[in-house]
Design an enzyme around this catalytic site. Structure first.
Site, PDB file in Angstrom:
ATOM      1  N   ASP A  75      -3.854 -45.539 -25.299  1.00 54.24           N
ATOM      2  CA  ASP A  75      -2.466 -45.241 -25.634  1.00 54.24           C
ATOM      3  C   ASP A  75      -2.024 -44.033 -24.815  1.00 54.24           C
ATOM      4  O   ASP A  75      -2.652 -42.971 -24.886  1.00 54.24           O
ATOM      5  CB  ASP A  75      -2.354 -44.915 -27.131  1.00 54.24           C
ATOM      6  CG  ASP A  75      -1.127 -45.544 -27.778  1.00 54.24           C
ATOM      7  OD1 ASP A  75      -0.096 -45.601 -27.109  1.00 54.24           O
ATOM      8  OD2 ASP A  75      -1.231 -45.969 -28.933  1.00 54.24           O
TER       9      ASP A  75
ATOM     10  N   ASP B 278       3.558 -45.595 -24.818  1.00 53.37           N
ATOM     11  CA  ASP B 278       4.247 -45.325 -26.073  1.00 53.37           C
ATOM     12  C   ASP B 278       5.683 -44.853 -25.841  1.00 53.37           C
ATOM     13  O   ASP B 278       5.937 -44.010 -24.979  1.00 53.37           O
ATOM     14  CB  ASP B 278       3.474 -44.251 -26.851  1.00 53.37           C
ATOM     15  CG  ASP B 278       4.126 -43.896 -28.164  1.00 53.37           C
ATOM     16  OD1 ASP B 278       3.981 -44.686 -29.116  1.00 53.37           O
ATOM     17  OD2 ASP B 278       4.778 -42.839 -28.239  1.00 53.37           O
TER      18      ASP B 278
ATOM     19  N   GLU C 265       5.839 -50.239 -24.848  1.00 53.67           N
ATOM     20  CA  GLU C 265       6.374 -50.357 -26.201  1.00 53.67           C
ATOM     21  C   GLU C 265       7.892 -50.466 -26.137  1.00 53.67           C
ATOM     22  O   GLU C 265       8.545 -49.732 -25.415  1.00 53.67           O
ATOM     23  CB  GLU C 265       5.999 -49.135 -27.045  1.00 53.67           C
ATOM     24  CG  GLU C 265       6.549 -49.215 -28.459  1.00 53.67           C
ATOM     25  CD  GLU C 265       6.369 -47.933 -29.249  1.00 53.67           C
ATOM     26  OE1 GLU C 265       6.431 -47.996 -30.480  1.00 53.67           O
ATOM     27  OE2 GLU C 265       6.187 -46.875 -28.621  1.00 53.67           O
TER      28      GLU C 265
ATOM     29  N   HIS D 251       0.107 -49.986 -35.931  1.00 52.57           N
ATOM     30  CA  HIS D 251       0.010 -48.747 -36.705  1.00 52.57           C
ATOM     31  C   HIS D 251       1.345 -48.247 -37.221  1.00 52.57           C
ATOM     32  O   HIS D 251       1.386 -47.349 -38.076  1.00 52.57           O
ATOM     33  CB  HIS D 251      -0.630 -47.661 -35.834  1.00 52.57           C
ATOM     34  CG  HIS D 251       0.232 -47.296 -34.657  1.00 52.57           C
ATOM     35  ND1 HIS D 251       0.396 -48.132 -33.574  1.00 52.57           N
ATOM     36  CD2 HIS D 251       0.996 -46.209 -34.406  1.00 52.57           C
ATOM     37  CE1 HIS D 251       1.220 -47.567 -32.708  1.00 52.57           C
ATOM     38  NE2 HIS D 251       1.609 -46.399 -33.185  1.00 52.57           N
ATOM     39  N   ASP D 252       2.448 -48.789 -36.714  1.00 47.22           N
ATOM     40  CA  ASP D 252       3.780 -48.374 -37.155  1.00 47.22           C
ATOM     41  C   ASP D 252       4.413 -49.370 -38.124  1.00 47.22           C
ATOM     42  O   ASP D 252       5.607 -49.257 -38.418  1.00 47.22           O
ATOM     43  CB  ASP D 252       4.710 -48.207 -35.948  1.00 47.22           C
ATOM     44  CG  ASP D 252       4.492 -46.896 -35.212  1.00 47.22           C
ATOM     45  OD1 ASP D 252       4.053 -45.929 -35.861  1.00 47.22           O
ATOM     46  OD2 ASP D 252       4.746 -46.844 -33.994  1.00 47.22           O
TER      47      ASP D 252
END
Length: 583
Positions: free
Chosen positions: A129, A231, A289, A356-357
C-alpha cells in the site's frame, strides 16, 4: 502416381505450416494481452488484525509469516498488504511518518525481508500500500515544513498564509463539520488535510516532493516487491488556487472526487511517475484507489496507450448505502455493466465487495443471520470470482466473517467514527441513532481480528487484542471450516480452482442477462467458443430467472448448494449460486 503422392504430401505440410503459423499468431496476440495481474486472485491482509506472534495484541509480520501455508492453500496469487510503515497510527498506518522504516508494532525490516522471501518461495506476490496523497504530521518533511516559511520543505505541503484571510472552505473526510484547513500558529498559516488533522496533504505540484516519492517507490521495488496499491490517488492533484466550491455540492464520495480531487495535473503526474519509476519495473502491478467519478474517468488511469497504471477500482459498487437490497439489484447490475462496457476492449478493472474501509461483505451484500450466512457468503464469493476483472478478497471473507456491531463508542478505535461521534455529541445530535447506523456501516466491522480457531480471542493473540474479537469466533473460524468439506472456506478454494481452470472467467467477454430481474444477477462469459453462465440469487427467497436460452445440456462447474435443481426449472433457492458451462 508418385508425383500425385508427393504433391499431396507437400500440400499437407504446407497446410500444417499454415495452421502452425496461425496458432502462433493467435498465441502471440493472446500473450501480448495476458498479464499475471489479470489472472491473479488477490488477497488483502490488514496486518494489525491478521495474526499476532508475540502476545501484544497487535498483528505483525511474523504472524503473517506463520500463516503463509494457509494463504498458499487458498490458491491466491498475490497479497495486498495494508501499510506497515512507521506511523503514529492516527489512522491505523495510513498516516506515515517514515516510508523506509517498519512500524515496531509490526516488526523489523529483517522481518519484512523474510516475509517477502517466504512469499516468493510459495509463488505469492506482494503488493504494498503506497500512501502518498498525505503523510503523517510527524513525518520529518512536515516538521521542517511547519518550522518556517522559508524552509526548503515548506512547499512539500499546502499552506495558506493567514494574512490572505480564511482559506476557501474544504471539508475533511474524518471531520465532516470541520474545515480541512488547520491553523498552525508557528508560521501564522493554515495547512490542508483532506483526512485527519494529523494527515497533511502532500503538494504534488512541487517537483522535489515528487522525486522523493519516486525514490521511495524505487526503494521498495528494488527490494523485490511486486507492485503498489495507490491510496487516495485521485486526490494527489489539486487546483492550488482553491476556488470556492459549488453551492449544490453533495457530500458523497463521487462528488468529493469530482471537486476535491482529479486536479489539472493528475494524469501528468501519473505519467511522469510511470516514466521515472514504473516503466523500469515492467512486471510490477499498480492499482489506483477510486480512479475517478465515472467509467470514462477511470479508463484514463489504465488505458495502456496513456502509460499510467494497470488496474482501477471504483467506489460505485460499494458506495450504495447500507445494503444492496435497499439500493436495488437492477441498479447494482447497471453499475458493473456500465464499467464493463467502457473497459471491454482495453484497460482493466478490479472486482471487490470488501476491504479495510468497508463493513463485512456478507453483512452488506448478503445475509449474516445464522440461517443464511454461509450460503450467502459463498454466493458473494462466486460473484467476485466470476466477473470480468481481477478479484480482490479481504481477509476473513473466505470464512464468512460478519459485522461485530459494537454497542458503545469506547469499543471503536477508528478515527473517522470517533471524530464524527464527538461532533454529533457537541451538536446535541442523536448519538443512539449514530451508533445503530455504525453497527451496519462502520469500517471497524471489517477490521476485527481474524478468527483462526475456537480458542481465546479466536487464536489471534495470547494477549489483549487491539480491537475486540467478534464473539462468534467459537463457531466461525478457519480451523473448524478446514474439517468441513462444505464450509465457506473450502468452497472458496474450489472457486479459485474453477477460475484458474477456465480462462473464459479471466479474459472472457461479459454479457448481462435477465437485466430487469430484481432478485437474480445472471451473466454470460464467452471466450474462443466457450461459454459459461453464472446465476446468483441475491435474496432470501426462492427466485426464478429467464436467461433467454436453454441450459438443459449444460453442466455444473460449481454450485453453493450440494445439489442444484436450477438447470431444470430455472429457479434458485435462497442465495443460490450456480456456475454453468454451456454445451
Amino acid at each position: 502416381m508418385i508425383k500425385k503422392q508427393l504433391l499431396l504430401i507437400a500440400l499437407f505440410f504446407a497446410s500444417l505450416a499454415s495452421m502452425t503459423a496461425q496458432e502462433n499468431k493467435t498465441t502471440i496476440v493472446k500473450s501480448s494481452d495476458a498479464k499475471w495481474w489479470k489472472e491473479a486472485v488477490i488477497y488483502q491482509i490488514y496486518p494489525r488484525s491478521f495474526k499476532d506472534s508475540d502476545g501484544d495484541g497487535i498483528g505483525d509480520i511474523k504472524g503473517i509469516i506463520s500463516k503463509l501455508d494457509y494463504l498458499k492453500s487458498l490458491g491466491i496469487d498475490a497479497v495486498w498488504l495494508s501499510p506497515i510503515y512507521d506511523s503514529p497510527n492516527d489512522d491505523n498506518g495510513y498516516d506515515i511518518s517514515n516510508y523506509r522504516e517498519i512500524l515496531k508494532d509490526f516488526g523489523t525490516m529483517a522481518d519484512f525481508d523474510l516475509l517477502l522471501k517466504e512469499m516468493h518461495k510459495r509463488n505469492i506476490k506482494l503488493i504494498m500500500d503506497m500512501v502518498v496523497n498525505h503523510s503523517s504530521d510527524e513525518h520529518e518533511w512536515f516538521k521542517q515544513s511547519k518550522s518556517s516559511r522559508d524552509n526548503k520543505y515548506r512547499d512539500y505541503y499546502y499552506w495558506w498564509p493567514a494574512e490572505k484571510g480564511t482559506p476557501p472552505y474544504r471539508w475533511s473526510f474524518f471531520d465532516v463539520k470541520s474545515n480541512a484547513w488547520k491553523y498552525d500558529a508557528t508560521t501564522n498559516a493554515y495547512y490542508l488535510h483532506y483526512f485527519s488533522q494529523k494527515q497533511p496533504d502532500l503538494n504534488w505540484n512541487n517537483p522535489a516532493l515528487r522525486k522523493e516519492i519516486y525514490d521511495i517507490m524505487a526503494f521498495w521495488l528494488n527490494k523485490g516487491i511486486d507492485g503498489f496499491r495507490m491510496d487516495a490517488f485521485q486526490f494527489i492533484s489539486k487546483d492550488d488556487t482553491f476556488p470556492e466550491l459549488p453551492k449544490e455540492i453533495v457530500k458523497n464520495t463521487l462528488e468529493i472526487i469530482k471537486f476535491y480531487g482529479n486536479g489539472p495535473r493528475l494524469h501528468e503526474h501519473i505519467q511522469e511517475m510511470n516514466r521515472e519509476v514504473l516503466s523500469k519495473y515492467p512486471d510490477a502491478m499498480t492499482v489506483s484507489e477510486g480512479a475517478g467519478d465515472s467509467p470514462e474517468a477511470a479508463m484514463k488511469f489504465v488505458d495502456p496507450a496513456r502509460k499510467e497504471l494497470n488496474l482501477a477500482y471504483h467506489f460505485e459498487s460499494v458506495d450504495i448505502g447500507n445494503h444492496v437490497r435497499e439500493f436495488g439489484l437492477v441498479k447494482y447490475k447497471d453499475i458493473f455493466s456500465r464499467y464493463d462496457e467502457v473497459f471491454k476492449d482495453k484497460g482493466w478493472l478490479s472486482i471487490f465487495l470488501a476491504n479495510h474501509d468497508q463493513p463485512r461483505m456478507v453483512s452488506k451484500f448478503g445475509n449474516d443471520t445464522p440461517q443464511f450466512r454461509a450460503i450467502s457468503s459463498k454466493m458473494l464469493s462466486t460473484f467476485v470470482m466470476t466477473m470480468r476483472g481481477t478479484p480482490y478478497n479481504f481477509n476473513g471473507d473466505e470464512i464468512g466473517m460478519v459485522n461485530i456491531r459494537f454497542d458503545k463508542i469506547e469499543d471503536y478505535n477508528d478515527v473517522d467514527t470517533r471524530n464524527k461521534y464527538e461532533e454529533l455529541k457537541n451538536a446535541g445530535g442523536d448519538l443512539h441513532a449514530f451508533l445503530e447506523n455504525k453497527k451496519q456501516t462502520s469500517r471497524e466491522n471489517g477490521r476485527t481480528p481474524f478468527q483462526w480457531n475456537a480458542r481465546a480471542n479466536g487464536g489471534f493473540t495470547t494477549g489483549k487484542p487491539w480491537l475486540k474479537v467478534n464473539p462468534n469466533y467459537t463457531f466461525i473460524n478457519a480451523e473448524a471450516q478446514e474439517k468441513d468439506p462444505n464450509s465457506v472456506l473450502n468452497y472458496y478454494r474450489k472457486l479459485v480452482k474453477v477460475r484458474k481452470a477456465n480462462p473464459v472467467l479471466q479474459y472472457g467477454k461479459y454479457t448481462l442477462l435477465d437485466r430487469e430481474n430484481p432478485n437474480v444477477f445472471s451473466y454470460l462469459r464467452e471466450l474462443d467458443g466457450k461459454k459459461i453462465v453464472i446465476v446468483l440469487n441475491f435474496t432470501e427467497k426462492e427466485s426464478s430467472y429467464n436467461l433467454g436460452f436453454s441450459t438443459e445440456k449444460s453442466r455444473i462447474l460449481l454450485a453453493n448448494y450440494p445439489k442444484s435443481k436450477s438447470i431444470k426449472n430455472n429457479t434458485l433457492r435462497p442465495y443460490e449460486a450456480v456456475i454453468l458451462e454451456l454445451k
